[in-house]
Design a protein around this motif. Structure first.
Motif, mmCIF file in Angstrom:
data_model
loop_
_atom_site.group_PDB
_atom_site.id
_atom_site.type_symbol
_atom_site.label_atom_id
_atom_site.label_comp_id
_atom_site.label_asym_id
_atom_site.label_seq_id
_atom_site.Cartn_x
_atom_site.Cartn_y
_atom_site.Cartn_z
ATOM 1 N N UNK A 15 8.988 22.276 -0.751
ATOM 2 C CA UNK A 15 8.826 20.849 -0.430
ATOM 3 C C UNK A 15 10.011 20.036 -0.935
ATOM 4 N N UNK A 16 10.511 20.341 -2.127
ATOM 5 C CA UNK A 16 11.639 19.569 -2.654
ATOM 6 C C UNK A 16 12.939 19.953 -1.960
ATOM 7 N N UNK A 17 13.053 21.204 -1.547
ATOM 8 C CA UNK A 17 14.212 21.574 -0.726
ATOM 9 C C UNK A 17 14.239 20.764 0.569
ATOM 10 N N UNK A 18 13.061 20.602 1.175
ATOM 11 C CA UNK A 18 12.990 19.820 2.409
ATOM 12 C C UNK A 18 13.331 18.361 2.144
ATOM 13 N N UNK A 19 12.907 17.840 0.995
ATOM 14 C CA UNK A 19 13.221 16.456 0.661
ATOM 15 C C UNK A 19 14.729 16.281 0.474
ATOM 16 N N UNK A 20 15.358 17.200 -0.230
ATOM 17 C CA UNK A 20 16.810 17.075 -0.439
ATOM 18 C C UNK A 20 17.559 17.145 0.891
ATOM 19 N N UNK A 26 0.843 -1.185 0.000
ATOM 20 C CA UNK A 26 0.000 0.000 0.000
ATOM 21 C C UNK A 26 0.885 1.243 0.000
ATOM 22 N N UNK A 27 0.406 2.300 -0.653
ATOM 23 C CA UNK A 27 1.170 3.544 -0.680
ATOM 24 C C UNK A 27 1.214 4.174 0.704
ATOM 25 N N UNK A 28 2.395 4.653 1.077
ATOM 26 C CA UNK A 28 2.558 5.451 2.292
ATOM 27 C C UNK A 28 2.580 6.911 1.860
ATOM 28 N N UNK A 29 1.650 7.695 2.360
ATOM 29 C CA UNK A 29 1.490 9.077 1.919
ATOM 30 C C UNK A 29 1.769 10.018 3.082
ATOM 31 N N UNK A 30 2.659 10.977 2.845
ATOM 32 C CA UNK A 30 3.037 11.950 3.869
ATOM 33 C C UNK A 30 2.885 13.361 3.304
ATOM 34 N N UNK A 31 2.093 14.187 3.968
ATOM 35 C CA UNK A 31 2.008 15.598 3.583
ATOM 36 C C UNK A 31 3.363 16.226 3.855
ATOM 37 N N UNK A 32 3.956 16.871 2.840
ATOM 38 C CA UNK A 32 5.366 17.248 2.920
ATOM 39 C C UNK A 32 5.573 18.632 2.307
ATOM 40 N N UNK A 33 5.164 19.692 2.995
ATOM 41 C CA UNK A 33 5.196 21.020 2.374
ATOM 42 C C UNK A 33 6.546 21.732 2.428
ATOM 43 N N UNK A 34 7.402 21.407 3.383
ATOM 44 C CA UNK A 34 8.611 22.201 3.571
ATOM 45 C C UNK A 34 8.309 23.506 4.292
ATOM 46 N N UNK A 35 9.267 24.401 4.285
ATOM 47 C CA UNK A 35 9.130 25.684 4.980
ATOM 48 C C UNK A 35 8.695 26.768 3.998
#
Length: 864
Positions: free
Chosen positions: A73-78, A40-49
């Motif tokens: 959001x992608x800055x937070x992911x990196x 099953x997909x694991x979904x996380x709300x991930x907005x960053x700052x």
């Protein structure tokens, strides 16, 4: 090697016994592993700052992906990637099985309104005849990790938004059985390509597959049965939807069509987001040699459009799905009032009685003083996407601004008006304001809508300070006014990049009607009205029998398969009269409430008189790069775009099609698939857009198309034609030719290599493929009025004697006006003389019955 179990949690809790042996398929070098157990997909709300972004919009709009730089959001992911280590869990719940069919990719592409980090685990069984070192090629949009048994053999984390990256790796596979595990993750920022492909490069005697508590033969039977499912028709205008099995298993297979479920955050843009809406209960049926078909549901009461159908088999402790789509067209309404004011009023009455949960309908209710409680509910429904800054919130906000401007503090409770006021003040109106959302600020239609929203919000509250920006309303209005004029300047110079788009003209209308009715600035009002005139003329030219069709700058499959059930068709029905499928009425509602009326001549363009032939040519898009041609009569219409990014990777551009008036869905087109997943979420998809763009030219009622698939490293190496046989009155199929008739309209299709008819699958009997990397195609439109009988039309097509030169990638025709030659590079030639596209003008130039072309603005009436 430590023993690694493939059991899911449910398996381990189940006392039904151990897993059966694996069901394996041989994998040769060059083939992909596309059957996997999936978690099953694991979904996380991930907005960053939240932060502002540079305002880099240059108002030179294109169709396609725009490199935006990393959003918060992608800055937070990196940042997370620097400190995390993905490990293989001891226990994974593999509850689903993914069967890829023709598609070598394992594809989860979709559309998310907010930034969501979505991850999945995949696992398959791999066997080898001998211990050996094998090599794989991995491609992904997103990031992926791969383990062979317990050893990680690949970490591949490019995480470039919607850009695929490849890597190769080696793995030492022992003799016998091993497990291959893949972790796939991507940050979903609105339209998201999310997939991986794992291809064997080197290896002998390798097989891969899946494992469940059933024997291998039964698993293959289930797969073949699901892959062989199709609806008995592609288009339903009455009666029941039935499913047909092209493959009949030796033992019965129980299948379920579940109640439609669309996660609130993820959708596909190819079907209606509200699905069938028929029942909360699943529909169960059995396919066997004695039961090759099953009745699903009656279409009575359903909303017109394309819908998704998900078929599920629960077997051996796993869930296997197969998705299909179909088009629903229950009886339409007729807007046959003589004047547009009557059609507007009739449409408003229908919208009051029913429709989707849209703020535009709330505006209609308030404007007519009807059902304030329902209007309040519709407004309440519209507020969360705006408050949470979902992508497309700018579309929702425009009618809310109109509502507040026209009706504030009346009919509805004061607390709702106060809440709406707060929502307007707190919105993020441009990318230079702080935000952590994934709203799209870069495309032609969104730029317009954001600027109009900012302008009207500032005008509503001139002295208030907007908390998100720190600017006053007056500052917002002044800033937006300057931006709007810059947008209008760009469109005046280049035309619209999203030309003729049944998906995005209505979005332009959301903004333009709102501005037209709510601005007190004479210059903005004038510019808005002028552009509305131009769009309505272009829409009328490309509308035949109430269906907006023809070449389009952006398109989805729902526009191709149900063009009459689109927002643009609703607008066109009110504007010109004709058939109307109510329910897709965001823009139509605003149009019906406005004082705007299209140019009277537009109706003549939409409904040419019997015996009249219209021709139109004009340009649209950046640097006039979309060169549009139209041939049209009462029974048939051919439209194409020439010289548009020839040989480049495509996006959502629809290059050419023929529409016949004898049936609203009698539409014919050719493309190079961008994806092999039917009804998938990719852009381009199976039918919408092109993986690699062709060279196109149109001469009168003939469109010439050249494909050279060697120009790009694209995995799909065929082109194909869609021909809706079930709607046709006559079809003649020859080796290189297909001819079709619907009422008095004709189509001729030619392919430079033998055309292969699909015998199975959803498009069986209606899709023909040409397996050639270099291909020439012809699309020829005709009618009884122009060409006489159907046999005479066929003979005139055959007399063209097309010849394709694969080495030169050119196509020649023996046309009565002189030999035509289309090279892949260079101008179309007639009798050796180049015919450069003309006129290079964003204003449609129109001719009648072969006469000279004149700007539509200089025409008083249609005459020979």
């Amino acid at each position: 090697m430590k023993n690694i179990s493939l059991k899911s949690r449910s398996d381990q809790a189940d006392e039904g016994g151990p897993l059966a042996g694996a069901t394996l398929w041989p994998i040769a070098p060059g083939e992909a592993l596309n059957r996997w157990h999936v978690s099953q997909a694991e979904v996380e709300y991930f907005p960053g700052a939240a932060r502002p972004m540079p305002d880099a919009i240059d108002y030179r709009f294109i169709n396609g992906w725009v490199a935006t730089g990393d959003l918060p959001c992608r800055e937070a992911l990196r940042a997370r990637l620097l400190i995390r280590d993905v490990q293989l869990p001891a226990l994974i719940d593999f509850s689903n099985i993914y069967l890829g069919g023709e598609d070598p990719r394992v594809d989860f592409s979709t559309f998310c309104f907010r930034p969501l980090l979505i991850r999945r685990w995949m696992r398959c069984v791999v066997t080898a005849d001998t211990a050996q070192t094998v090599r794989f090629a991995a491609e992904t949009c997103g990031g992926m990790h791969v383990w062979l048994n317990e050893t990680k053999v690949l970490t591949h984390e490019p995480y470039d938004r919607n850009i695929a990256h490849s890597a190769t790796f080696s793995a030492d596979i022992p003799h016998g059985e091993s497990l291959l595990t893949v972790f796939l993750e991507d940050l979903h920022e609105r339209d998201t390509s999310c997939f991986f492909k794992l291809m064997l490069l080197e290896g002998k005697g390798v097989a891969a597959g899946i494992q469940a508590r059933i024997d291998s033969h039964s698993m293959r039977e289930v797969e073949a049965t699901l892959n062989g499912l199709r609806t008995d028709r592609l288009f339903y205008d009455k009666g029941t939807v039935r499913v047909v099995a092209d493959y009949l298993p030796d033992r019965p297979v129980e299948i379920e069509l579940g109640p439609d479920w669309h996660p609130s955050e993820t959708v596909t843009m190819n079907v209606l987001p509200d699905g069938v809406g028929k029942t909360a209960q699943p529909i169960r049926f059995t396919i066997s040699k004695d039961n090759p078909t099953a009745t699903l549901f009656d279409i009575a009461g359903l909303r017109a459009g394309c819908i998704s159908l998900t078929f599920v088999v629960q077997v051996g402790g796993v869930r296997i799905e197969r998705g299909l789509g179909t088009s629903i067209l229950p009886p339409p309404l007729s807007l046959d009032q003589n004047h547009i004011s009557g059609r507007k009023r009739a449409a408003l009455d229908v919208m009051v009685a029913g429709g989707k949960n849209e703020p535009s309908r709330a505006l209609v209710l308030l404007a007519l003083g009807k059902e304030p409680e329902q209007a309040a509910r519709l407004i309440e429904h519209a507020l969360p996407p705006v408050i949470e800054r979902h992508d497309c919130a700018d579309f929702w906000l425009l009618p809310l601004l109109w509502i507040f401007r026209a009706h504030a503090w009346t009919q509805l409770p004061d607390e709702l008006w106060e809440r709406l006021r707060g929502v307007i003040l707190n919105f993020r109106y441009w990318l230079d304001e702080p935000g952590d959302d994934v709203m799209w600020y870069w495309s032609e239609n969104h730029v317009l809508c954001f600027h109009i929203a900012q302008y009207l919000a500032g005008d509503l509250f001139p002295n208030d300070v907007f908390p998100n920006s720190g600017k006053t309303g007056l500052q917002h209005r002044a800033q937006a006014e300057a931006r709007l004029h810059r947008w209008f300047d760009a469109i005046d110079e280049h035309g619209l990049a999203e030309w003729n788009s049944a998906a995005y003209y209505p979005i332009d209308f959301l903004g333009l009607f709102t501005l037209f009715e709510n601005t007190d600035d004479p210059r903005l009002k004038e510019r808005t009205g002028k552009l509305l005139d131009e769009i309505f003329v272009m829409t009328a030219l490309h509308t035949l029998e109430s269906v907006p069709s023809g070449s389009q700058g952006r398109i989805y499959e729902k526009e191709l398969f149900a063009g009459t059930a689109t927002e643009l068709a609703s607008v066109a029905a009110i504007a010109f009269g004709g058939t109307w499928y109510a329910g897709h009425d965001r823009a139509a509602a605003l149009f019906a409430l406005s004082d705007y009326e299209p140019p009277p001549l537009a109706t003549d363009f939409a409904f040419p008189l019997k015996g009249k032939r219209l021709a139109a040519r004009y340009t649209q898009g950046l640097n006039m790069n979309a060169k549009l041609s139209l041939w049209k009569c009462a029974d048939a219409q051919l439209s194409s775009v020439a010289q548009y990014k020839t040989g480049e990777l495509g996006h959502q551009q629809h290059m050419a099609d023929i529409q016949l008036s004898g049936h609203m869905l009698a539409r014919f087109w050719i493309n190079h698939p961008g994806d092999l997943k039917v009804w998938g979420g990719s852009r381009p998809s199976y039918w919408a857009g092109n993986g690699i763009n062709p060279r196109v030219a149109q001469y009168d009622n003939v469109a010439l198309m050249l494909f050279d698939l060697t120009r790009q490293p694209h995995a799909i190496r065929f082109t194909h034609v869609f021909l809706p046989v079930e709607l046709c009155d006559e079809v003649v199929v020859e080796t290189n030719w297909i001819f079709a008739r619907v009422a008095n309209g004709y189509v001729g299709i030619y392919g430079s290599s033998a055309l292969e008819a699909l015998q199975q699958g959803l498009f069986a009997g209606m899709e023909w493929r040409m397996h050639a990397e270099k291909a020439g195609w012809l699309m020829i439109a005709g009618s009884a009025d122009v060409h006489g009988g159907f046999s005479a039309f066929r003979e005139s097509c055959l007399a063209l004697a097309p010849h394709f030169d694969a080495d030169a990638v050119s196509l020649t025709l023996d046309h009565p006006d002189g030999k035509l030659l289309l090279p892949f590079e260079g101008e179309l030639q007639r009798a050796g003389t180049p015919l450069p596209f003309a006129p290079l003008s964003t204003v449609p130039h129109i001719g009648v019955d072969g006469g000279a072309l004149h700007p539509w603005t200089e025409m008083k009436e249609l005459s020979a």
